[in-house]
Write a protein that holds these residues in place. Structure first.
Motif, PDB file in Angstrom:
ATOM      1  N   VAL A  65     -23.216  22.591  20.529  1.00  0.00           N
ATOM      2  CA  VAL A  65     -22.305  21.441  20.492  1.00  0.00           C
ATOM      3  C   VAL A  65     -21.862  21.169  19.060  1.00  0.00           C
ATOM      4  N   ALA A  66     -22.812  21.218  18.125  1.00  0.00           N
ATOM      5  CA  ALA A  66     -22.486  20.986  16.716  1.00  0.00           C
ATOM      6  C   ALA A  66     -21.529  22.052  16.191  1.00  0.00           C
ATOM      7  N   LEU A  67     -21.812  23.318  16.510  1.00  0.00           N
ATOM      8  CA  LEU A  67     -20.961  24.397  16.023  1.00  0.00           C
ATOM      9  C   LEU A  67     -19.560  24.322  16.617  1.00  0.00           C
ATOM     10  N   GLN A  68     -19.474  23.977  17.893  1.00  0.00           N
ATOM     11  CA  GLN A  68     -18.161  23.866  18.516  1.00  0.00           C
ATOM     12  C   GLN A  68     -17.349  22.755  17.880  1.00  0.00           C
ATOM     13  N   ALA A  69     -18.008  21.640  17.551  1.00  0.00           N
ATOM     14  CA  ALA A  69     -17.307  20.526  16.905  1.00  0.00           C
ATOM     15  C   ALA A  69     -16.797  20.923  15.528  1.00  0.00           C
ATOM     16  N   VAL A  70     -17.633  21.602  14.758  1.00  0.00           N
ATOM     17  CA  VAL A  70     -17.223  22.045  13.428  1.00  0.00           C
ATOM     18  C   VAL A  70     -16.109  23.090  13.541  1.00  0.00           C
ATOM     19  N   GLY A  71     -16.247  23.999  14.505  1.00  0.00           N
ATOM     20  CA  GLY A  71     -15.206  24.999  14.705  1.00  0.00           C
ATOM     21  C   GLY A  71     -13.874  24.380  15.065  1.00  0.00           C
ATOM     22  N   ASP A  72     -13.890  23.385  15.949  1.00  0.00           N
ATOM     23  CA  ASP A  72     -12.653  22.697  16.322  1.00  0.00           C
ATOM     24  C   ASP A  72     -12.001  22.056  15.096  1.00  0.00           C
ATOM     25  N   GLU A  73     -12.848  21.515  14.223  1.00  0.00           N
ATOM     26  CA  GLU A  73     -12.332  20.819  13.044  1.00  0.00           C
ATOM     27  C   GLU A  73     -11.594  21.760  12.099  1.00  0.00           C
ATOM     28  N   VAL A  74     -12.107  22.979  11.965  1.00  0.00           N
ATOM     29  CA  VAL A  74     -11.511  23.923  11.011  1.00  0.00           C
ATOM     30  C   VAL A  74     -10.624  24.960  11.701  1.00  0.00           C
ATOM     31  N   GLY A  75     -10.485  24.843  13.019  1.00  0.00           N
ATOM     32  CA  GLY A  75      -9.589  25.743  13.742  1.00  0.00           C
ATOM     33  C   GLY A  75     -10.180  27.081  14.123  1.00  0.00           C
ATOM     34  N   LEU A  76     -11.509  27.132  14.304  1.00  0.00           N
ATOM     35  CA  LEU A  76     -12.158  28.369  14.726  1.00  0.00           C
ATOM     36  C   LEU A  76     -12.723  28.208  16.136  1.00  0.00           C
ATOM     37  N   ARG A  77     -12.490  29.212  16.964  1.00  0.00           N
ATOM     38  CA  ARG A  77     -13.061  29.212  18.305  1.00  0.00           C
ATOM     39  C   ARG A  77     -14.547  29.523  18.224  1.00  0.00           C
ATOM     40  N   PHE A  78     -15.370  28.763  18.955  1.00  0.00           N
ATOM     41  CA  PHE A  78     -16.806  29.017  18.998  1.00  0.00           C
ATOM     42  C   PHE A  78     -17.112  29.996  20.118  1.00  0.00           C
ATOM     43  N   VAL A  79     -17.952  30.996  19.820  1.00  0.00           N
ATOM     44  CA  VAL A  79     -18.321  31.978  20.837  1.00  0.00           C
ATOM     45  C   VAL A  79     -19.844  32.076  20.933  1.00  0.00           C
ATOM     46  N   ASP A  80     -20.316  32.319  22.131  1.00  0.00           N
ATOM     47  CA  ASP A  80     -21.723  32.595  22.376  1.00  0.00           C
ATOM     48  C   ASP A  80     -21.873  34.112  22.378  1.00  0.00           C
TER      49      ASP A  80
ATOM     50  N   PRO B 132     -11.125  35.318  12.801  1.00  0.00           N
ATOM     51  CA  PRO B 132     -12.516  34.870  12.768  1.00  0.00           C
ATOM     52  C   PRO B 132     -12.843  33.954  13.933  1.00  0.00           C
ATOM     53  N   VAL B 133     -14.065  34.068  14.430  1.00  0.00           N
ATOM     54  CA  VAL B 133     -14.592  33.140  15.420  1.00  0.00           C
ATOM     55  C   VAL B 133     -15.952  32.678  14.901  1.00  0.00           C
ATOM     56  N   LEU B 134     -16.372  31.504  15.332  1.00  0.00           N
ATOM     57  CA  LEU B 134     -17.614  30.924  14.836  1.00  0.00           C
ATOM     58  C   LEU B 134     -18.762  31.212  15.805  1.00  0.00           C
ATOM     59  N   ALA B 135     -19.888  31.662  15.253  1.00  0.00           N
ATOM     60  CA  ALA B 135     -21.073  31.946  16.075  1.00  0.00           C
ATOM     61  C   ALA B 135     -22.305  31.403  15.380  1.00  0.00           C
ATOM     62  N   ALA B 136     -23.363  31.196  16.150  1.00  0.00           N
ATOM     63  CA  ALA B 136     -24.613  30.679  15.595  1.00  0.00           C
ATOM     64  C   ALA B 136     -25.214  31.694  14.628  1.00  0.00           C
ATOM     65  N   PRO B 137     -25.662  31.248  13.461  1.00  0.00           N
ATOM     66  CA  PRO B 137     -26.285  32.174  12.501  1.00  0.00           C
ATOM     67  C   PRO B 137     -27.431  32.965  13.106  1.00  0.00           C
ATOM     68  N   ARG B 138     -28.218  32.314  13.944  1.00  0.00           N
ATOM     69  CA  ARG B 138     -29.357  32.979  14.580  1.00  0.00           C
ATOM     70  C   ARG B 138     -28.885  34.137  15.451  1.00  0.00           C
ATOM     71  N   GLN B 139     -27.794  33.945  16.185  1.00  0.00           N
ATOM     72  CA  GLN B 139     -27.299  35.013  17.059  1.00  0.00           C
ATOM     73  C   GLN B 139     -26.743  36.179  16.246  1.00  0.00           C
ATOM     74  N   ILE B 140     -26.060  35.868  15.149  1.00  0.00           N
ATOM     75  CA  ILE B 140     -25.552  36.940  14.290  1.00  0.00           C
ATOM     76  C   ILE B 140     -26.715  37.730  13.708  1.00  0.00           C
ATOM     77  N   ALA B 141     -27.750  37.038  13.252  1.00  0.00           N
ATOM     78  CA  ALA B 141     -28.928  37.717  12.696  1.00  0.00           C
ATOM     79  C   ALA B 141     -29.588  38.607  13.745  1.00  0.00           C
ATOM     80  N   GLU B 142     -29.643  38.136  14.983  1.00  0.00           N
ATOM     81  CA  GLU B 142     -30.225  38.934  16.058  1.00  0.00           C
ATOM     82  C   GLU B 142     -29.395  40.186  16.320  1.00  0.00           C
ATOM     83  N   ARG B 143     -28.070  40.042  16.309  1.00  0.00           N
ATOM     84  CA  ARG B 143     -27.204  41.201  16.533  1.00  0.00           C
ATOM     85  C   ARG B 143     -27.389  42.235  15.416  1.00  0.00           C
ATOM     86  N   ILE B 144     -27.484  41.741  14.173  1.00  0.00           N
ATOM     87  CA  ILE B 144     -27.664  42.654  13.046  1.00  0.00           C
ATOM     88  C   ILE B 144     -28.964  43.427  13.196  1.00  0.00           C
TER      89      ILE B 144
END
Length: 229
Positions: free
Chosen positions: A45-60, A120-132
């Motif tokens: 919810v927090a990431l989606q709100a921040v993404g909306d503010e700066v114009g980035l789509r939030f993705v899971d 660019p799309v916004l994703a949770a740092p934890r999920q990006i770290a897991e993908r890496i």
């Protein structure tokens, strides 16, 4: 606008809660994520709100397929240094997940390097770290750096006589310590009770014991160049 203030403005946390986050996490680089960690708001919810503010789509990222061919051609330096992760090509653009919605310079650099428009799309740092970790392997960032050092005439330990010379000691420190530290930190994060680093005919295998069971960990193929060390 600062991320914590965005959450207050959107009614997701109160000003008092933001003040509590500031007091409890004075060094937190992202107050929106710190507020989520403290349980004041759900992270997505927090990431989606921040993404909306700066114009980035939030993705899971759990619902996104990884294009392995795209990942193979993507500069690893950008993945490790800026936590950027490629998702797909779409309408001539490269869709890239970022965990930092306020830093667009790396995306501009990436676009110039690849000669492609970057979406660019916004994703949770934890999920990006897991993908890496899952796709590049444990210790991949350290190994990339060590290989880059090798290109600057830093020798690998297996190229140096195993003795007590100063050169051998320096090589051992340069090629082993950072890598082992990263492996151990990853094991701690997973609450592993022990770590198995096995030298096999096919190369190095790393396993963590979690809840009594040994789990093989993904490792980059380049780790085998440090097998002797």
């Amino acid at each position: 606008m600062e991320a914590g203030a965005i959450l207050v403005r959107r009614g997701l946390i109160t000003a008092d809660q933001l003040a509590e986050v500031r007091a409890a996490r004075p060094d937190a680089p992202r107050l929106d994520l710190a507020a989520a960690e403290m349980g004041f708001v759900a992270e997505d919810v927090a990431l989606q709100a921040v993404g909306d503010e700066v114009g980035l789509r939030f993705v899971d990222l759990n619902h996104e397929q990884v294009d392995l061919e795209l990942l193979e051609s993507f500069p690893q330096r950008m993945i490790h240094r800026h936590a950027l992760f490629p998702i797909q090509r779409q309408n001539g653009s490269l869709v890239v997940a970022t965990s930092d919605p306020f830093n667009f310079y790396p995306l501009d650099e990436l676009s110039a390097q690849l000669g492609l428009a970057v979406e660019p799309v916004l994703a949770a740092p934890r999920q990006i770290a897991e993908r890496i970790k899952n796709h590049l392997g444990v210790g991949s960032e350290t190994i990339e750096g060590l290989l880059a050092q090798q290109e600057d005439d830093v020798q690998l330990l297996d190229e140096i006589e195993a003795d007590d010379s100063e050169l051998s000691a320096e090589a051992q420190e340069a090629s082993v310590v950072r890598l082992v530290n990263e492996i151990l930190l990853e094991a701690i994060d997973l609450r592993a009770s022990d770590v198995h680093i096995e030298s096999q005919a096919a190369g190095i295998k790393i396993r963590y014991r979690v809840d009594g069971m040994l789990h093989a960990q993904p490792v980059p193929a380049e780790i085998n160049r440090f097998q002797a060390a």
